[in-house]
Enzyme design. Structure first.
Site, short mmCIF file in Angstrom:
data_model
loop_
_atom_site.label_atom_id
_atom_site.label_comp_id
_atom_site.label_asym_id
_atom_site.label_seq_id
_atom_site.Cartn_x
_atom_site.Cartn_y
_atom_site.Cartn_z
NE ARG A 273 -9.09 0.42 2.76
CZ ARG A 273 -9.03 0.33 4.05
NH1 ARG A 273 -8.09 0.92 4.59
NH2 ARG A 273 -9.87 -0.56 4.62
N GLY B 194 -9.73 -7.50 8.89
CA GLY B 194 -8.74 -6.89 9.69
C GLY B 194 -8.68 -7.50 11.10
NE ARG B 195 -12.29 -4.00 13.70
CZ ARG B 195 -13.69 -3.44 13.89
NH1 ARG B 195 -13.93 -2.59 15.01
NH2 ARG B 195 -14.41 -3.30 12.68
CD GLN C 217 -3.01 1.20 2.53
OE1 GLN C 217 -2.45 1.50 3.49
NE2 GLN C 217 -4.02 1.25 2.16
CE1 TYR D 247 -3.15 9.29 7.29
CE2 TYR D 247 -3.93 7.42 6.54
CZ TYR D 247 -3.71 8.02 7.31
OH TYR D 247 -3.39 7.50 8.60
#
Length: 367
Positions: free
Chosen positions: A224, A315-316, A100, A172
């Site tokens: 993304r 993810g988690r 990424q 970002y």
């Protein structure tokens, strides 16, 4: 057989063995200069081999794009050797490795940047505590930033990754150019919706040209995005539908939505009849695959996500149980670890740098 077990082949030829992707998640495990550590390799190794692909934590493409300590970097050729080790570590048992790429923009500070002022599309501070006002990038610097994303893509190819993901989400710098909150410019890079898309347009086309003009085979490009901002003015669903429509017509291999819950409904009144993911998936209309994401904990969650996506990012659940994928695919859900206690951290290769991330993402975890 569950659809999760189905393969998927992207337009550039890369095939995933199943539909499960490990989400990109901040680890804060790299050395101070962005070089990959052994702890980082151990962390990714434990979670590779079962999922179809792993998307790494964000890697900055410029020194001035560093967002936090312990962050990966792909800002110069000196990082290729350690990134090569990371790619080969992930690529076990057919799992694909995706790097990424990002730049923090205004979402960093002069302390992290060792006294250098952060930069962004405009000199507008983020709406967060103690946010510093960034310096507005000049036009030459914008073109230089696009070139650095292209150079980072070349390094990812040399390091042996199977693809790159442009991190246009989570506020970002890529998102900052698209957002009417952070982009107040009145030149070709800002003002109207179309001009706020210009940076993304040129960035994506540039990265596509690097990959397609190289000799690399089966190397994919993803993007993304975050669908909404809560700032005023900020990105709304109508903006995102425009963005998705434009990107779906490009020679990208996939889009990857960023959501905390795959069932989430928009805050915009005109987009409340369906989930955000359903609106996005319908706008894409089969032009390229969508990665869905958001609090996926069970096989049922994953399959429900795939009702409006071609791939599901987890993810988690993979932090808590690195073997979540095989247990789901083999019908052994009852053996999945569901909670994370501090005494589990060493076994799960979770370093001190991830504690802040875990506290934010998993407030319910056992201490």
């Amino acid at each position: 057989m569950t659809v999760l077990n189905n393969t998927l082949t992207f337009r550039r030829g890369l095939t995933l063995k199943n539909r499960v992707i490990m989400s990109p998640m901040t680890t804060k495990m790299s050395f101070f200069d962005g070089v990959v550590t052994q702890d980082e390799l151990n962390y990714y190794s434990l979670r590779s081999g079962e999922v179809g692909a792993v998307i790494t934590a964000a890697a900055n493409v410029q020194d001035g794009g560093k967002g936090w300590e312990g962050e990966l970097s792909v800002a110069s050729d000196k990082f290729i050797p350690s990134l090569s080790r990371l790619a080969s570590t992930i690529k076990r048992n057919g799992t694909k490795a995706i790097l990424q790429l990002f730049h923090a923009g205004r979402m960093t500070d002069s302390k992290v940047l060792r006294g250098v002022q952060p930069v962004s599309a405009s000199a507008i501070a983020a709406e967060r505590p103690d946010a510093e006002t960034p310096r507005e990038l000049t036009e030459d610097e914008i073109y230089h930033l696009i070139e650095d994303f292209k150079k980072a893509t070349e390094r990812a190819i040399k390091a042996g990754f199977d693809g790159v993901e442009l991190h246009g989400a989570n506020t970002y710098v890529i998102q900052q150019f698209f957002s009417p909150h952070s982009n107040r410019r009145e030149d070709q890079w800002g003002g109207s919706l179309e001009k706020r898309f210009n940076f993304i347009n040129q960035l994506v086309d540039g990265v596509i040209s690097v990959v397609d003009n190289s000799n690399v085979q089966n190397f994919i490009i993803g993007y993304r995005f975050s669908p909404e901002e809560y700032e005023e003015p900020g990105i709304k669903m109508a903006d995102t539908i425009y963005l998705v429509d434009k990107l779906a017509d490009k020679e990208l291999d996939y889009l990857h939505i960023s959501l905390g819950d795959f069932k989430r409904v928009s805050v915009s009144e005109e987009y409340k009849e369906k989930s955000i993911m359903q609106y996005v998936h319908e706008k894409i209309n089969g032009r390229l695959p969508l990665i869905g994401v958001g609090d996926v904990r069970t096989k049922e969650d994953a399959e429900n996500t795939l009702a409006n996506a071609e791939l599901v990012a987890v993810g988690r659940s993979l932090i808590i149980d690195p073997h979540w994928t095989s247990k789901v695919l083999e019908g052994k859900e009852d053996t999945i670890r569901r909670v994370l206690a501090d005494q589990d951290r060493e076994e799960l290769m979770i370093g001190n740098g991830m504690v802040e991330f875990l506290d934010f993402m998993m407030p319910e975890r056992l201490r």
